[in-house]
Every structure is written in structure tokens, then in C-alpha cells.
Design a protein around this motif. Structure first.
Motif, short mmCIF file in Angstrom:
data_model
loop_
_atom_site.label_atom_id
_atom_site.label_comp_id
_atom_site.label_asym_id
_atom_site.label_seq_id
_atom_site.Cartn_x
_atom_site.Cartn_y
_atom_site.Cartn_z
N ASP A 292 0.81 -1.23 0.00
CA ASP A 292 0.00 0.00 0.00
C ASP A 292 0.84 1.27 0.00
O ASP A 292 0.34 2.35 -0.37
N SER A 293 2.09 1.20 0.43
CA SER A 293 2.94 2.39 0.46
C SER A 293 3.51 2.74 -0.91
O SER A 293 4.20 3.75 -1.07
N SER A 294 3.24 1.92 -1.91
CA SER A 294 3.73 2.19 -3.26
C SER A 294 3.09 3.45 -3.83
O SER A 294 1.97 3.81 -3.47
N ASN A 295 3.82 4.12 -4.70
CA ASN A 295 3.30 5.36 -5.31
C ASN A 295 3.74 5.42 -6.77
O ASN A 295 4.22 4.44 -7.34
N VAL A 312 11.23 -12.79 4.95
CA VAL A 312 10.53 -11.74 4.20
C VAL A 312 11.52 -10.81 3.51
O VAL A 312 12.44 -10.28 4.14
N TRP A 313 11.32 -10.65 2.20
CA TRP A 313 12.08 -9.66 1.42
C TRP A 313 11.07 -8.77 0.69
O TRP A 313 10.11 -9.26 0.09
N TYR A 314 11.32 -7.47 0.73
CA TYR A 314 10.54 -6.55 -0.09
C TYR A 314 11.38 -6.19 -1.32
O TYR A 314 12.48 -5.64 -1.20
N LEU A 315 10.86 -6.54 -2.50
CA LEU A 315 11.54 -6.15 -3.74
C LEU A 315 11.16 -4.70 -4.03
O LEU A 315 9.98 -4.34 -4.06
N TYR A 316 12.18 -3.89 -4.24
CA TYR A 316 11.97 -2.45 -4.39
C TYR A 316 12.09 -2.06 -5.87
O TYR A 316 13.14 -2.25 -6.50
#
Length: 343
Positions: A292-295, A312-316
Motif C-alpha cells: 500500500d505504500s507504493s506510489n 521476508v524480502w521486499y523487492l523495491y
């Protein structure tokens, strides 16, 4: 010789008058005596300089900037051969600065640079002083670019060229001159202290320059036309456990893998590794939707199952900011990995 001695004695007496009397009236009388002395055509160059300087400083000390400006500008107009004219106009410019009349001060600083030869007063270059002041007060990037370039070319031993190249890059960026931005950053990186210099107001100068220059030299063949295209491609590669394709999708310049508390400039954040080392034997999953923090400029895809230590990995993903190349600017790249749950 007798005339010279007499003038020096008269000058000395005049310069001591203020010490013997008090108040504005005494100062005015002193100034009038000095003006009268200045009319003597046989006064030596050194004595004439001392008299003019004293008169100007009397007005300056009294904050009578109008009289000071009128006196000095009249002198310069009537004595174009005076080698100290650039210094008198410098005092005029400073007086306007004291009155917060920066556009007029800028005019006089510019006038000195364009129309008067440089002069050393108390060991400091008049032109150097003008350039330093102009950089502070000018309102246009184009002018600052000209002043920075002149400082570097004319006074390399008096300025920090490493800092100047960074500041030039920033001004070129404001003007949209991207090739010059790259050139200035490349010159900055060539300096021996580029990686260690601390520049006021620009805490990440080295990282910014390194990323832009390295990106410019790269093929940029890992970028995608849109965020949707990038997201779909990465998810398909994960579904197929295709580590080679995932490695190909990652940015080849400035890619990072770090915790949320770390910084991209940290040495261990840029270490290279293959996705194969973490896919073999593991069940990799991802969220159906982006975080949800994506823009419109950045996006995060939460994935899990990579490691028993940090699952857990967040792909940026981020939009490419590279106006130098319109065909690349605005595309999307997989720029990094954040380890662990978001803070």
C-alpha cells in the motif's frame, strides 16, 4: 621631498583628529578636512589611497551609506585612471548589501569583473571577493554556473574544486543541462577527496554522483516500460524459479540489498549475489498486490520464503530518473531488496 613630508604630516594630523574630539560633528569636520586634503594634486598615491579609504570608512561607521556611495562613485567617475577604482566600487557594492539592496550590489560586483582589472587589497583578490559575493546573492542558476566556472578556472588555489564541481552539477540540473550535469559529476569523482569530502547542504554528494555517472555508462537493458510490465515479469520468474532471469532483471548499477535501517551508501548494501543461492530448495511466495505504500515513483512487492533467517524480502521497484536520455527516463527498474518486515 619637503612636499612629501609636509603631506604626510598633514595626513597624520588629520587622521588623529577623531581621537581628540567626540561626536558626529567631529566626524563630519574630520571628513571635510580629509576631502580638502584630497584636493591637493601633489598628494602621493599611497597618501591619496589612505585619505579616500578613511573618508569612506567614516561614512560606513556612521552607517551613512548614501554619502559613502556618492563620494566613492563620484571619485571613480572623475578619476578613471585610479588603480584602486575597483576597490572603491567594491566598497560601494558592500554598502548596498548592508542596505539589503542585493540587485544593485550585484550590478556593481558584475561591473568590477567586466570593466576593471583585478587588484590585491590586503592580500586578497578583488575579483575573487566579487565572485564569492555574487554566488551568494544571484537569483539565477545560469549566473551561478558562470561564477563557479570562473572561480575554478581563475582561482583554483583559493577554492575547493571538488565542492565546486558538485555545486556546478546542481546548478546545471536546475537549468536542465543534463550532459553538463554528468560532466561535472565525472570531474567531481576524479578528485582525490571526492569520497570523503563533507559539503554543507549536500550530505550524499558522492553517492549521487557515483550512481548517475555509473548509470550513464551502463547499457540500461534491465529497465521496463512500465511498473506493470516489471511486476509481471518478476512474478513470472519467481513462479518458474528462474533465478537466471531474476538476476537479469535486477539493476546492474547501484542495486542494493539491505535492512530497512541501513543506507544505500553502506558498503555491504551493494554486494553482488545470485538469486539462485536463495531459491534452491525454498518455496518462494509473493503478495498478489504491491504494498500500500507504493506510489507513482516507487513500489514494493512483499515476498517470503527466501531464508530461514530472514524469510521476508521486499523487492523495491522505482521509476528511472535519468533526464539525460529521454528514452530511458521514466521507465522502471528493480533497484533493490529490503530485508525483513517494514518498520
Amino acid at each position: 621631498m619637503a612636499f612629501k613630508i609636509r603631506h604626510l604630516i598633514v595626513l597624520a594630523i588629520a587622521l588623529l583628529v577623531c581621537a581628540c574630539r567626540n561626536g558626529r560633528e567631529a566626524q563630519q569636520e574630520h571628513s571635510q578636512q580629509l576631502v580638502a586634503l584630497l584636493a591637493d594634486k601633489t598628494l602621493s598615491e599611497q597618501s591619496r589611497y589612505a585619505v579616500i579609504n578613511r573618508i569612506a570608512h567614516i561614512h560606513y561607521a556612521e552607517k551613512d551609506y548614501t554619502r559613502m556611495i556618492l563620494f566613492l562613485t563620484d571619485w571613480v567617475e572623475n578619476n578613471p585612471a585610479d588603480k584602486y577604482d575597483s576597490y572603491w566600487l567594491l566598497m560601494v557594492a558592500q554598502a548596498y548589501l548592508e542596505q539589503e539592496a542585493e540587485p544593485i550590489a550585484e550590478y556593481y560586483f558584475e561591473r568590477i569583473l567586466k570593466n576593471y582589472p583585478d587588484l590585491l587589497v590586503q592580500g586578497k583578490s578583488i575579483h575573487l571577493s566579487c565572485l564569492q559575493q555574487l554566488i551568494k546573492i544571484t537569483r539565477t542558476p545560469a549566473n551561478r554556473i558562470a561564477y563557479y566556472n570562473e572561480l575554478v578556472s581563475r582561482f583554483p588555489s583559493d577554492v575547493n574544486a571538488t565542492e565546486m564541481y558538485v555545486r556546478l552539477a546542481q546548478e546545471y540540473e536546475k537549468e536542465g543541462e543534463w550532459n553538463q550535469v554528468l560532466r561535472s559529476y565525472a570531474q567531481f569523482l576524479e578528485q582525490p577527496d571526492a569520497s570523503t569530502i563533507q559539503i554543507a547542504g549536500i550530505p550524499d554528494a558522492y553517492t549521487t554522483a557515483r550512481q548517475m555517472v555509473d548509470f550513464a555508462k551502463s547499457p540500461k537493458d534491465w529497465t521496463f516500460e512500465s511498473l506493470d510490465a516489471l511486476e509481471t515479469a518478476v512474478k513470472n520468474a519467481i513462479n518458474n524459479y528462474d533465478a537466471r532471469t531474476l538476476d537479469r532483471y535486477r539493476s546492474k548499477v547501484n542495486f542494493f540489498a539491505m535492512s530497512w535501517r541501513a543506507n544505500e551508501s553502506d558498503a555491504n548494501a551493494l554486494e553482488y549475489f545470485s538469486m539462485r543461492n536463495f531459491m534452491r530448495g525454498n518455496r518462494i511466495r509473493y503478495d498478489a498486490k504491491l504494498d500500500d505504500s507504493s506510489n507513482s515513483n516507487e513500489a514494493y512487492l512483499k515476498t517470503r520464503g527466501w531464508s530461514q533467517y530472514i524469510s521476508v524480502w521486499y523487492l523495491y521497484f522505482r521509476k528511472v530518473n535519468f533526464p539525460v536520455d529521454p528514452d530511458i527516463h521514466g521507465r522502471w527498474e528493480w533497484a533493490g531488496i529490503y530485508y525483513g518486515e517494514k518498520l
